[in-house]
Design an enzyme around this catalytic site. Structure first.
Site, short mmCIF file in Angstrom:
data_model
loop_
_atom_site.label_atom_id
_atom_site.label_comp_id
_atom_site.label_asym_id
_atom_site.label_seq_id
_atom_site.Cartn_x
_atom_site.Cartn_y
_atom_site.Cartn_z
N ASP A 242 -0.03 -2.09 3.41
CA ASP A 242 -0.94 -3.00 4.11
C ASP A 242 -0.57 -4.47 3.91
O ASP A 242 -0.98 -5.32 4.70
CB ASP A 242 -2.37 -2.76 3.62
CG ASP A 242 -2.86 -1.35 3.96
OD1 ASP A 242 -2.81 -0.98 5.14
OD2 ASP A 242 -3.26 -0.62 3.03
N GLY A 272 4.12 2.48 2.82
CA GLY A 272 3.88 1.95 1.49
C GLY A 272 3.12 2.92 0.62
O GLY A 272 3.15 4.14 0.84
N SER A 273 2.37 2.38 -0.35
CA SER A 273 1.60 3.22 -1.27
C SER A 273 0.18 3.45 -0.78
O SER A 273 -0.32 4.57 -0.79
CB SER A 273 1.56 2.57 -2.66
OG SER A 273 2.85 2.37 -3.17
N ARG A 352 0.03 6.44 -7.60
CA ARG A 352 -0.12 5.32 -8.54
C ARG A 352 -1.59 4.95 -8.71
O ARG A 352 -2.02 4.56 -9.81
CB ARG A 352 0.65 4.10 -8.05
CG ARG A 352 0.17 3.52 -6.74
CD ARG A 352 0.89 2.24 -6.38
NE ARG A 352 0.09 1.08 -6.68
CZ ARG A 352 0.03 0.01 -5.88
NH1 ARG A 352 0.74 -0.04 -4.77
NH2 ARG A 352 -0.71 -1.02 -6.22
#
Length: 566
Positions: A242, A272-273, A352
């Protein structure tokens, strides 16, 4: 098309006798086309690419592509029905072999199908490819294939207009030109691999022209869009977490022509994450929970369909006078701590956040401060008389305001925590023009009487959400929509146990936390808010990016941006 196209007979081959079910089905298709059951039905008999002994009866209606293999096996086992709503593109072409007079027709679909592993459904690629060789003239065969390809594309586009009753959706132009910005270091560092494995093929199938731009440093994307000639692009697409979209939005609002620039359609592909906005638009499409590459395919499908919706933005004002724009969230306390402190686990991807949550639960912190908000109901009467299409119509010269030079971000794209230390960017221009803030006083001024001041001053977390998802697997605001003009404000009061807080986050996976009986959780819908931390240390994030720690206030601007979505 109001008339049926000629029915090409394809290659001359020996056909096995049809079973009774097949003859009945083909006869029904012929009657529909001949006797007005659907005057727009196209019918043809072609050979299957890769096996010229297999012939198919192909029917194209206004809503479906029906493929029936002409064999002696019962019809139901060889009949494929594909909805044109799931079609991203169709093309006609010839092979390089000049001795082959045939033309080829390929249609690309991404329907929901049951997963090979596990339960539930996800979008999966289906290609239908046919060989057309009814005539000796290669040009005539290609013309026929192009006629079919054009009909499939046009009818697929028309299907989108019937998805909702009411106002037709806005769509990207055809052909579409996209700038695709990729952060190669986001998440597990696999964004370019995912682009090569999935995205490039999907965009080519949809006939979308795109230019790949790989970002090289923090705020690179912001600098690019701030100076770009936007007339060259129909959309700006971000493949990252984001953070890169955060850069792009604030870069667009840095421009002198920001009012037009912010209407540039934006697209998001998860790389991404967190991927919270990607998960949100997948949720808005009414699809069941997916993650990882399945989420990428879902968002890629929506990108190819090119339906453009309005999206709320929130202006966030920091004590230093900096103003930035947010599309996702504003957080202080537990959520912000987990987001930033879990950076060291970035190599494990979305997991994560799970690791970071468990670590932070082990040493739960309490933050002291003041929280106030403008309830949604308090602003409804005043807002009701406004034209809903004029959310960004008023300009205000902020030369005399303490918020001058305010379109500048004080955080970085999603790289390492060390690289995301607070850094203020200043504009080269002396005068900044921006949105007039209709409900926010200056940060140093007292709040109006219609604001609500939260009596508690000890918090575990404060979270303001304007999209549904906080991460791929966290449905934080189930009732949120892209452009409802609402900030969903959550706060958890001090005194909650570690076990109860863990239960809240587990319930958030399905959005059940909002109906939980937890006495420490408060959820309210607001138009604006102000936070004033008393604790000397802490972390505040905007869209997952660290900003300066101190007093902050925010206001929603309904439908200010444009997003390619469901």
């Amino acid at each position: 098309m109001s008339r049926s196209v000629p029915w090409p007979r394809g290659d001359v081959t020996v056909r096995p006798p049809l079973c009774p079910d097949c003859r009945v089905q083909v006869r029904m298709d012929l009657k529909r086309a001949e006797h007005g059951h659907n005057m727009n039905t196209l019918y043809g008999e072609f050979t299957a690419t890769g096996n010229q002994k297999v012939r198919c009866a192909v029917s194209l209606t206004d809503r479906e592509l029906v493929v029936q293999r002409l064999t002696s096996i019962p019809a139901g086992r060889n009949r494929v029905v594909l909805s044109l709503k799931d079609c991203v593109g169709c093309r006609a072409y010839r092979e390089d072999d000049n001795a082959d007079s045939a033309a080829y027709l390929s249609a690309y679909f991404y329907p929901f199908k049951r997963r090979w592993v596990g339960s539930g459904f996800s979008r999966q690629r289906v290609e239908q490819c046919f060989r057309l060789a009814a005539l000796q003239d290669p040009r005539a065969n290609l013309d026929e294939a192009e006629k079919w390809a054009r009909a499939v594309r046009e009818r697929s586009n028309r299907c989108q207009h019937h998805r909702d009753a009411g106002v037709p959706p806005s769509e990207l132009s055809h052909p579409c030109r996209m700038m695709l910005l990729v952060n190669p270091h986001s998440g597990k560092g696999q964004a370019l691999v995912l682009y090569n494995n999935h995205v490039q093929r999907m965009l080519n199938e949809a006939g979308v022209l795109h230019t790949l731009v790989v970002t090289e440093r923090q705020n690179h994307a912001r600098e690019l869009v701030r100076e770009a000639d936007l007339s060259q692009w129909d959309a700006l697409v971000i493949m990252s977490g984001d953070g890169l979209l955060f850069e792009v939005i604030n870069g667009l609002l840095d421009r002198s022509d920001w009012k037009e620039a912010i209407r540039t359609p934006l697209g998001i592909l998860p790389g991404g994450s967190g991927n919270a906005l990607a998960a949100s638009i997948h949720h808005y499409a009414g699809a069941s929970l997916v993650s990882s590459e399945e989420l990428l395919v879902s968002c890629g499908f929506l990108l190819c369909k090119g339906v453009v919706s309005r999206m709320d933005l929130v202006s966030v004002h920091l004590f230093s006078g900096t103003r930035l724009f947010s599309f996702l969230s504003l957080a202080w306390g537990f959520v912000a701590d987990v987001d930033i402190e879990s950076e060291k686990y970035r190599h494990v991807g979305a997991a994560r956040f799970t690791v970071g949550t468990l670590v932070r639960l082990a040493s739960l912190r309490v933050y002291k401060g003041k929280l106030a908000y403008l309830p949604l109901e308090a602003d409804c009467n005043r807002m009701g008389s406004r034209n809903s299409n004029n959310h960004s119509a008023t300009l205000h010269n902020s030369r005399d305001s303490p918020l001058q030079n305010s379109f500048h971000n004080s955080c970085h794209s999603n790289n390492s925590l060390k690289a995301r230390r607070f850094e203020r960017l200043r504009s080269s221009s002396k005068t900044q023009t921006g949105l007039w803030n209709s409900v926010l006083p200056r940060l140093e001024e007292p709040l109006p009487g219609n604001w609500v001041v939260v009596p508690e001053e000890d918090f575990v977390l404060v979270l303001a959400m304007y999209q549904s998802h906080l991460a791929e697997d966290l449905l934080a605001a189930p009732d949120a929509t892209l452009d409802d003009g609402v900030i969903h404000l959550f706060y958890v009061k001090a005194g909650i146990s570690r076990a109860a807080l863990l239960r809240l986050f587990l319930a958030m996976e399905k959005g059940a936390h909002v109906t939980s009986s937890c006495a420490h959780l408060v959820h309210t819908k607001v138009r604006a808010l102000r936070m004033e931390p008393y604790s000397p240390k802490g972390i505040i994030t905007v869209d997952g990016e660290v900003v300066e720690y101190g007093p902050v206030q925010a206001e929603v601007h309904q439908g200010l941006a444009r997003l390619i979505s469901a």
